[in-house]
Scaffold this active site. Structure first.
Site, short mmCIF file in Angstrom:
data_model
loop_
_atom_site.label_atom_id
_atom_site.label_comp_id
_atom_site.label_asym_id
_atom_site.label_seq_id
_atom_site.Cartn_x
_atom_site.Cartn_y
_atom_site.Cartn_z
N GLY A 20 0.70 -1.25 -0.06
CA GLY A 20 0.09 0.00 0.09
C GLY A 20 0.95 1.40 0.02
O GLY A 20 0.59 2.24 0.74
N PHE A 23 0.15 6.43 -2.31
CA PHE A 23 -0.90 7.40 -1.92
C PHE A 23 -1.56 7.98 -3.21
O PHE A 23 -0.85 8.58 -4.15
CB PHE A 23 -0.46 8.33 -0.93
CG PHE A 23 -1.58 9.32 -0.54
CD1 PHE A 23 -2.50 9.11 0.06
CD2 PHE A 23 -1.27 10.63 -0.96
CE1 PHE A 23 -3.40 9.98 0.54
CE2 PHE A 23 -2.06 11.84 -0.59
CZ PHE A 23 -3.33 11.46 0.12
N ASN A 110 5.80 3.43 -16.57
CA ASN A 110 6.43 4.51 -15.74
C ASN A 110 7.96 4.32 -15.84
O ASN A 110 8.62 5.32 -15.36
CB ASN A 110 6.36 4.48 -14.16
CG ASN A 110 4.63 4.58 -13.84
OD1 ASN A 110 4.02 3.43 -13.37
ND2 ASN A 110 4.17 5.71 -14.36
N ARG A 138 9.56 4.09 -5.88
CA ARG A 138 9.76 4.27 -7.27
C ARG A 138 11.05 5.01 -7.46
O ARG A 138 11.72 4.99 -8.64
CB ARG A 138 8.66 4.78 -8.18
CG ARG A 138 7.49 4.01 -7.65
CD ARG A 138 6.67 3.65 -8.82
NE ARG A 138 7.29 2.81 -10.04
CZ ARG A 138 6.88 2.25 -11.03
NH1 ARG A 138 5.71 2.67 -11.49
NH2 ARG A 138 7.52 1.70 -11.99
N GLU A 174 6.77 11.05 -14.64
CA GLU A 174 6.27 9.51 -14.47
C GLU A 174 6.30 8.84 -15.72
O GLU A 174 5.72 8.01 -15.62
CB GLU A 174 4.64 9.71 -13.84
CG GLU A 174 4.89 10.30 -12.56
CD GLU A 174 5.14 9.46 -11.12
OE1 GLU A 174 4.85 8.34 -11.45
OE2 GLU A 174 5.87 9.87 -10.56
N HIS A 250 -2.47 8.98 -12.86
CA HIS A 250 -1.70 9.22 -14.09
C HIS A 250 -2.81 9.39 -15.31
O HIS A 250 -3.93 8.91 -15.23
CB HIS A 250 -1.02 7.96 -14.44
CG HIS A 250 0.33 7.66 -13.58
ND1 HIS A 250 0.87 6.59 -13.10
CD2 HIS A 250 1.32 8.74 -13.10
CE1 HIS A 250 1.73 6.67 -12.68
NE2 HIS A 250 2.24 7.94 -12.47
N ASN A 362 -3.06 -3.99 -7.08
CA ASN A 362 -1.74 -2.99 -6.71
C ASN A 362 -1.94 -1.61 -7.43
O ASN A 362 -1.06 -0.84 -7.37
CB ASN A 362 -0.49 -3.59 -6.81
CG ASN A 362 0.27 -3.41 -5.53
OD1 ASN A 362 -0.31 -2.81 -4.56
ND2 ASN A 362 1.42 -4.37 -5.34
N CYS A 368 -0.41 0.05 -17.89
CA CYS A 368 0.72 -0.01 -16.74
C CYS A 368 1.81 -0.95 -16.90
O CYS A 368 3.02 -0.63 -16.85
CB CYS A 368 0.33 -0.10 -15.54
SG CYS A 368 -0.66 1.15 -14.81
#
EC number: 3.5.3.23
Length: 444
Positions: A20, A23, A110, A138, A174, A250, A362, A368
């Site tokens: 998690g 955010f 990303n 990340r 990103e 995103h 996730n 993605c």
């Protein structure tokens, strides 16, 4: 010159877990602390790669990062043997250990921003790894990402590899999750579409209130300069801050594009009508938009189903394919809309549904998981062929996953020194399979 769009999907790493950490990503937060299944996650991703390969698409494999990241933990003051570092981090800062153990590099949208040679002044394909500074877990990826990209695309006469942008919130980048390229044919000069959430040096633009805007205008402009793009063929647009606050972290959660088509929600962009007009003008009128109205699919349903985090693909037979997760099929409003779209022949010919639940829980869907790279014939020949999907590579990687991956992982397991050894053994073997050389810190 003839060219194709290749998709390089992130191979899920052995430490895939639900900590998690992200955010603003609703799915990531809501599934925190659940048990994950790294083996299933990796096999689900490989199945998608193989299916698209079998449809005639050029499909590649993008290697995961080394995790847990002992190198970063040592930079943060933990000392002793690798086992000591893990034990101390797990005891004194389990959140930090979770961040240094994240398998988030699986979402290669990303990983970087890529500009094809047809758009760049020097006639090379340009790669800039994303600094991903908005999230610590990340932000530690880009150095290894750059080494992996250089191993995948090694010919410096055809490929230009740049450093990530400065690691500052003013240049939050990103990657391709906020970048789309439009064109008529892949080998033609295209229009590059950069989407940002806020402007760092300009106070006259609105910004979200609840969740962070991860991409800045200044980062997008810097990428365009580094990639030697013709400014007349670059369009910048701001995300609607209201939808960022609804979990659209995103642009690829609210819009997707391919060739001369954009598929988006009607609330995707600030001043959306002007954005569509600018893209149409830049494309010389050869541009169309499928705009999904709120009264058919709400922003909440779009986020829950990841409708727009789909892959919009041009198949070799000329059909336009939309690759979607099972969650779209399970959402009545979304599925009704998609079924009607295909039945009426409004720009999308086929739907392909995949089970990507391990990734989706996730907060990452089909788009993605992939990085798009347009390659002409010569560039395709210069690409490291060992990373390109084939029947034999699919068999090899499935066997590799079965051999090395756990089928159950909890956050508490991240401090287990055995997991580190398992991961390093797996990745060392993977670099040989994919012919990457020594890209990981433990190999250098």
């Amino acid at each position: 010159m003839k060219a194709i769009e290749a998709n390089f999907d992130g191979l899920v790493g052995p430490t895939h877990n639900y900590s998690g950490l992200s955010f603003g990503n609703v799915a990531s937060g809501s599934n925190r602390a659940q048990a994950s299944n790294p083996k299933m996650a990796a096999l689900q991703g490989l199945a998608k790669m193989k299916a698209l390969h079998d449809m005639g698409m050029t499909q590649g494999v993008f290697a995961p990062q080394e995790r847990p990241d002992i190198h970063t933990l040592r930079r943060l003051g933990f000392t002793g043997s690798d086992s000591d570092v893990l034990t101390a981090a797990g005891k004194y800062s389990p959140g930090m250990l979770a961040s240094c153990s994240s398998a988030s590099s699986m979402w290669t949208a990303n990983a970087a921003t890529v500009s094809p040679s047809a758009d760049s002044a020097d006639g090379r394909v340009h790669f800039t790894p994303a600094n991903l500074i908005n999230k610590f877990h990340r932000s530690i990826e880009h150095n290894t990402t750059g080494r992996i990209l250089a191993a995948m695309f090694p010919d410096e006469t055809r490929f230009a590899h740049h450093q990530a942008l400065p690691e500052s919130e003013y240049f939050g980048d990103e990657g391709a999750a906020n970048h789309t390229r439009f064109c008529q044919e892949y080998g033609d000069a295209g229009v590059q579409f950069f989407v940002y959430g806020r402007a760092a040096f300009r106070g006259d633009k609105p910004a979200p209130v609840k969740y962070p805007a991860r991409q800045t205008l200044e980062a997008s402009e810097a990428i365009a300069r580094k990639h030697l793009l013709t400014q007349e063929r670059v369009v910048y647009a701001q995300q609607n801050p209201d939808v960022i606050d609804q979990g659209v972290f995103h642009n690829d959660v609210i819009a997707v594009g391919n060739r001369e088509l954009m598929f988006c929600h009607e609330q995707a962009f600030l001043n959306q009508h002007a954005v569509k007009d600018e893209l149409t003008a830049a494309m010389g009128g050869a541009f169309s938009v499928i705009e999904v109205p709120t009264n058919r699919v709400s922003v909440q349903d779009a986020v829950k189903s990841y409708l727009f985090n789909s892959q919009l693909l041009s198949l070799p037979n000329g059909e336009t394919l939309l690759v979607i997760p099972e969650e779209c099929q399970n959402n009545p409003a979304v599925w009704d809309y998609l079924s009607e779209l295909v039945e009426q022949g409004r720009g999308i010919d086929r739907l392909q549904v995949f089970d990507l639940r391990q990734s989706m829980q996730n907060g990452g869907g089909p788009a993605c998981l992939r990085l798009r790279v347009v390659l002409n014939d010569a560039e395709r020949e210069a690409t490291n062929s060992s990373v390109l999907m084939s029947d034999s590579l699919f068999t090899t990687l499935n066997g590799w996953v079965e051999k090395h991956y756990r089928d159950r992982l909890l956050v508490d397991d991240l401090a287990d020194p055995q997991l580190l050894m398992e991961s390093r053994t797996a990745l060392d073997e993977l670099t040989q399979i994919l012919n990457l050389g020594s890209v990981y810190p433990f190999q250098r």
